[in-house]
Design a protein around this motif. Structure first.
Motif, PDB file in Angstrom:
ATOM      1  N   LEU A   3       0.840  -1.054  -0.015  1.00 33.00           N
ATOM      2  CA  LEU A   3       0.003   0.143   0.230  1.00 33.00           C
ATOM      3  C   LEU A   3       0.895   1.155   0.004  1.00 33.00           C
ATOM      4  O   LEU A   3       1.817   1.446   0.970  1.00 33.00           O
ATOM      5  CB  LEU A   3      -0.901  -0.020   1.157  1.00 33.00           C
ATOM      6  CG  LEU A   3      -1.808  -1.018   1.617  1.00 33.00           C
ATOM      7  CD1 LEU A   3      -2.694  -1.154   2.863  1.00 33.00           C
ATOM      8  CD2 LEU A   3      -2.524  -1.230   0.127  1.00 33.00           C
ATOM      9  N   ALA A   4       0.623   2.417  -0.949  1.00 33.36           N
ATOM     10  CA  ALA A   4       1.409   3.346  -0.928  1.00 33.36           C
ATOM     11  C   ALA A   4       0.569   4.403  -0.078  1.00 33.36           C
ATOM     12  O   ALA A   4      -0.398   4.476   0.027  1.00 33.36           O
ATOM     13  CB  ALA A   4       1.458   4.086  -2.333  1.00 33.36           C
ATOM     14  N   SER A  43     -16.351  12.045   6.234  1.00 32.04           N
ATOM     15  CA  SER A  43     -17.233  11.803   5.094  1.00 32.04           C
ATOM     16  C   SER A  43     -16.398  12.110   3.654  1.00 32.04           C
ATOM     17  O   SER A  43     -16.638  11.014   2.978  1.00 32.04           O
ATOM     18  CB  SER A  43     -18.513  12.785   5.323  1.00 32.04           C
ATOM     19  OG  SER A  43     -19.236  12.271   6.449  1.00 32.04           O
ATOM     20  N   PHE A  44     -15.906  13.180   3.542  1.00 32.30           N
ATOM     21  CA  PHE A  44     -15.363  13.370   2.225  1.00 32.30           C
ATOM     22  C   PHE A  44     -14.378  12.205   1.939  1.00 32.30           C
ATOM     23  O   PHE A  44     -14.273  11.904   1.055  1.00 32.30           O
ATOM     24  CB  PHE A  44     -14.858  14.591   2.122  1.00 32.30           C
ATOM     25  CG  PHE A  44     -13.849  14.773   0.983  1.00 32.30           C
ATOM     26  CD1 PHE A  44     -14.406  15.098  -0.285  1.00 32.30           C
ATOM     27  CD2 PHE A  44     -12.427  14.783   0.876  1.00 32.30           C
ATOM     28  CE1 PHE A  44     -13.622  15.017  -1.407  1.00 32.30           C
ATOM     29  CE2 PHE A  44     -11.763  14.794  -0.271  1.00 32.30           C
ATOM     30  CZ  PHE A  44     -12.327  15.261  -1.496  1.00 32.30           C
ATOM     31  N   LEU A  45     -13.385  12.014   2.731  1.00 24.80           N
ATOM     32  CA  LEU A  45     -12.388  11.127   2.659  1.00 24.80           C
ATOM     33  C   LEU A  45     -12.911   9.675   2.427  1.00 24.80           C
ATOM     34  O   LEU A  45     -12.168   8.800   1.519  1.00 24.80           O
ATOM     35  CB  LEU A  45     -11.336  10.831   3.731  1.00 24.80           C
ATOM     36  CG  LEU A  45     -10.406  11.921   3.946  1.00 24.80           C
ATOM     37  CD1 LEU A  45      -9.368  12.020   5.138  1.00 24.80           C
ATOM     38  CD2 LEU A  45      -9.394  12.382   2.524  1.00 24.80           C
ATOM     39  N   HIS A  46     -14.009   9.210   3.194  1.00 24.86           N
ATOM     40  CA  HIS A  46     -14.720   8.021   2.821  1.00 24.86           C
ATOM     41  C   HIS A  46     -15.224   7.928   1.456  1.00 24.86           C
ATOM     42  O   HIS A  46     -15.214   6.863   0.857  1.00 24.86           O
ATOM     43  CB  HIS A  46     -15.585   7.594   4.000  1.00 24.86           C
ATOM     44  CG  HIS A  46     -16.362   6.497   3.916  1.00 24.86           C
ATOM     45  ND1 HIS A  46     -17.479   6.319   3.202  1.00 24.86           N
ATOM     46  CD2 HIS A  46     -16.154   5.183   4.493  1.00 24.86           C
ATOM     47  CE1 HIS A  46     -17.822   5.262   3.334  1.00 24.86           C
ATOM     48  NE2 HIS A  46     -17.065   4.383   4.089  1.00 24.86           N
ATOM     49  N   ASP A  47     -15.929   8.844   1.172  1.00 23.73           N
ATOM     50  CA  ASP A  47     -16.972   8.927   0.037  1.00 23.73           C
ATOM     51  C   ASP A  47     -16.454   9.455  -1.514  1.00 23.73           C
ATOM     52  O   ASP A  47     -16.902   8.861  -2.625  1.00 23.73           O
ATOM     53  CB  ASP A  47     -17.967   9.690   0.218  1.00 23.73           C
ATOM     54  CG  ASP A  47     -18.801   9.391   1.306  1.00 23.73           C
ATOM     55  OD1 ASP A  47     -18.802   7.980   1.972  1.00 23.73           O
ATOM     56  OD2 ASP A  47     -19.712   9.983   1.807  1.00 23.73           O
ATOM     57  N   ASP A  48     -14.901   9.851  -1.300  1.00 26.53           N
ATOM     58  CA  ASP A  48     -14.511  10.521  -2.600  1.00 26.53           C
ATOM     59  C   ASP A  48     -13.798   9.216  -3.260  1.00 26.53           C
ATOM     60  O   ASP A  48     -13.267   8.340  -2.662  1.00 26.53           O
ATOM     61  CB  ASP A  48     -13.386  11.250  -2.274  1.00 26.53           C
ATOM     62  CG  ASP A  48     -12.618  11.823  -3.561  1.00 26.53           C
ATOM     63  OD1 ASP A  48     -11.615  11.397  -3.964  1.00 26.53           O
ATOM     64  OD2 ASP A  48     -13.188  12.751  -4.274  1.00 26.53           O
ATOM     65  N   PRO A  49     -14.334   9.056  -4.608  1.00 30.44           N
ATOM     66  CA  PRO A  49     -14.108   7.916  -5.290  1.00 30.44           C
ATOM     67  C   PRO A  49     -12.412   7.838  -5.573  1.00 30.44           C
ATOM     68  O   PRO A  49     -11.963   6.665  -5.682  1.00 30.44           O
ATOM     69  CB  PRO A  49     -14.627   8.074  -6.404  1.00 30.44           C
ATOM     70  CG  PRO A  49     -14.923   9.492  -6.749  1.00 30.44           C
ATOM     71  CD  PRO A  49     -15.199  10.123  -5.198  1.00 30.44           C
ATOM     72  N   ASP A  50     -11.839   8.831  -5.891  1.00 31.67           N
ATOM     73  CA  ASP A  50     -10.405   8.642  -5.947  1.00 31.67           C
ATOM     74  C   ASP A  50      -9.551   8.468  -4.589  1.00 31.67           C
ATOM     75  O   ASP A  50      -8.596   7.777  -4.479  1.00 31.67           O
ATOM     76  CB  ASP A  50      -9.806  10.086  -6.428  1.00 31.67           C
ATOM     77  CG  ASP A  50     -10.212  10.412  -7.748  1.00 31.67           C
ATOM     78  OD1 ASP A  50     -10.685   9.226  -8.553  1.00 31.67           O
ATOM     79  OD2 ASP A  50     -10.368  11.662  -8.275  1.00 31.67           O
ATOM     80  N   ILE A  51     -10.101   8.797  -3.497  1.00 33.87           N
ATOM     81  CA  ILE A  51      -9.564   8.620  -2.214  1.00 33.87           C
ATOM     82  C   ILE A  51      -9.953   7.117  -1.428  1.00 33.87           C
ATOM     83  O   ILE A  51      -9.203   6.354  -1.080  1.00 33.87           O
ATOM     84  CB  ILE A  51      -9.422   9.787  -1.192  1.00 33.87           C
ATOM     85  CG1 ILE A  51      -9.035  11.091  -1.843  1.00 33.87           C
ATOM     86  CG2 ILE A  51      -8.860   9.431   0.149  1.00 33.87           C
ATOM     87  CD1 ILE A  51      -9.095  12.217  -1.180  1.00 33.87           C
ATOM     88  N   PHE A  53     -11.117   6.196   1.112  1.00 38.49           N
ATOM     89  CA  PHE A  53     -10.776   5.468   2.600  1.00 38.49           C
ATOM     90  C   PHE A  53     -11.664   4.797   3.377  1.00 38.49           C
ATOM     91  O   PHE A  53     -12.580   5.558   4.157  1.00 38.49           O
ATOM     92  CB  PHE A  53     -10.049   6.653   3.290  1.00 38.49           C
ATOM     93  CG  PHE A  53      -8.860   6.763   3.137  1.00 38.49           C
ATOM     94  CD1 PHE A  53      -7.585   6.167   2.532  1.00 38.49           C
ATOM     95  CD2 PHE A  53      -8.326   8.474   3.394  1.00 38.49           C
ATOM     96  CE1 PHE A  53      -6.368   6.293   2.369  1.00 38.49           C
ATOM     97  CE2 PHE A  53      -7.145   8.902   2.917  1.00 38.49           C
ATOM     98  CZ  PHE A  53      -6.080   7.863   2.581  1.00 38.49           C
ATOM     99  N   ALA A  54     -12.350   3.689   3.018  1.00 40.53           N
ATOM    100  CA  ALA A  54     -13.243   2.727   3.370  1.00 40.53           C
ATOM    101  C   ALA A  54     -12.823   2.293   4.706  1.00 40.53           C
ATOM    102  O   ALA A  54     -13.974   1.785   5.602  1.00 40.53           O
ATOM    103  CB  ALA A  54     -13.646   1.784   2.571  1.00 40.53           C
ATOM    104  N   SER A  76      -7.325   2.550   2.075  1.00 42.05           N
ATOM    105  CA  SER A  76      -8.311   1.956   1.068  1.00 42.05           C
ATOM    106  C   SER A  76      -7.544   0.689   0.198  1.00 42.05           C
ATOM    107  O   SER A  76      -6.599   0.861  -0.347  1.00 42.05           O
ATOM    108  CB  SER A  76      -8.349   3.139  -0.158  1.00 42.05           C
ATOM    109  OG  SER A  76      -9.088   2.666  -1.221  1.00 42.05           O
ATOM    110  N   LEU A  77      -8.399  -0.182   0.476  1.00 40.45           N
ATOM    111  CA  LEU A  77      -7.806  -1.393   0.058  1.00 40.45           C
ATOM    112  C   LEU A  77      -8.339  -1.560  -1.511  1.00 40.45           C
ATOM    113  O   LEU A  77      -7.307  -1.865  -2.331  1.00 40.45           O
ATOM    114  CB  LEU A  77      -8.691  -2.652   0.624  1.00 40.45           C
ATOM    115  CG  LEU A  77      -8.105  -3.010   1.864  1.00 40.45           C
ATOM    116  CD1 LEU A  77      -9.269  -4.126   2.623  1.00 40.45           C
ATOM    117  CD2 LEU A  77      -6.824  -3.194   2.010  1.00 40.45           C
TER     118      LEU A  77
END
Length: 147
Positions: A3-4, A43-51, A53-54, A76-77
């Protein structure tokens, strides 16, 4: 799988574009955000498709005496990357930060543990009570000023 790590500057730039006025500073490894904005940041970090972070690996707290610092380790896996978000919480009487339980359910016990041992209250947490010590225990034993 390796993971980077996403650099702090990259996270800061993305957060500034999406949620202005939440970023305080950044370095190579992390971005610092305002503690009251941590809910919207999460919320942003979780939902943003490029990031994406689930997954929340861990939340920890550090007592620097003049302030506390919360450290969020995120992953993010799907995107195969990690990131670190930090937040400085000032004040020793009633330090508070926004809860991220509504974004990452795994934050439930971690926020309660930080409240119990360090005394940082997470606003919006559904069950902010002690998890290790008994109700009525006087103080927070991991604080540097705890006697």
């Amino acid at each position: 799988m390796t993971l980077a790590a996403i650099p702090g500057e990259t996270l800061a730039r993305r957060l500034q574009e999406a949620t202005p006025d939440v970023v305080v500073e950044w370095d190579d490894a992390a971005v610092w955000v305002r503690p009251e904005a941590m809910g919207s940041v999460a919320s942003f970090l979780h939902d943003d498709p490029d990031i994406n972070f689930a997954f929340l690996n861990a939340i920890s707290a550090i007592d620097f005496v003049e302030h506390f610092e919360l450290v969020y380790h995120l992953m993010s896996l799907a995107k195969e990357h990690t990131g670190v978000v930090r937040s400085r919480v000032y004040g020793r009487e009633e330090p508070t930060a926004a809860s991220v339980v509504n974004v990452w359910k795994g934050a439930d016990f971690q926020e309660r543990e930080i409240w119990d041992l360090m005394g940082i209250r997470f606003t919006g947490h559904p069950n902010m009570k002690r998890i290790m010590l008994w109700e009525g225990f006087d103080g927070h034993p991991l604080r540097k000023d705890f006697l």
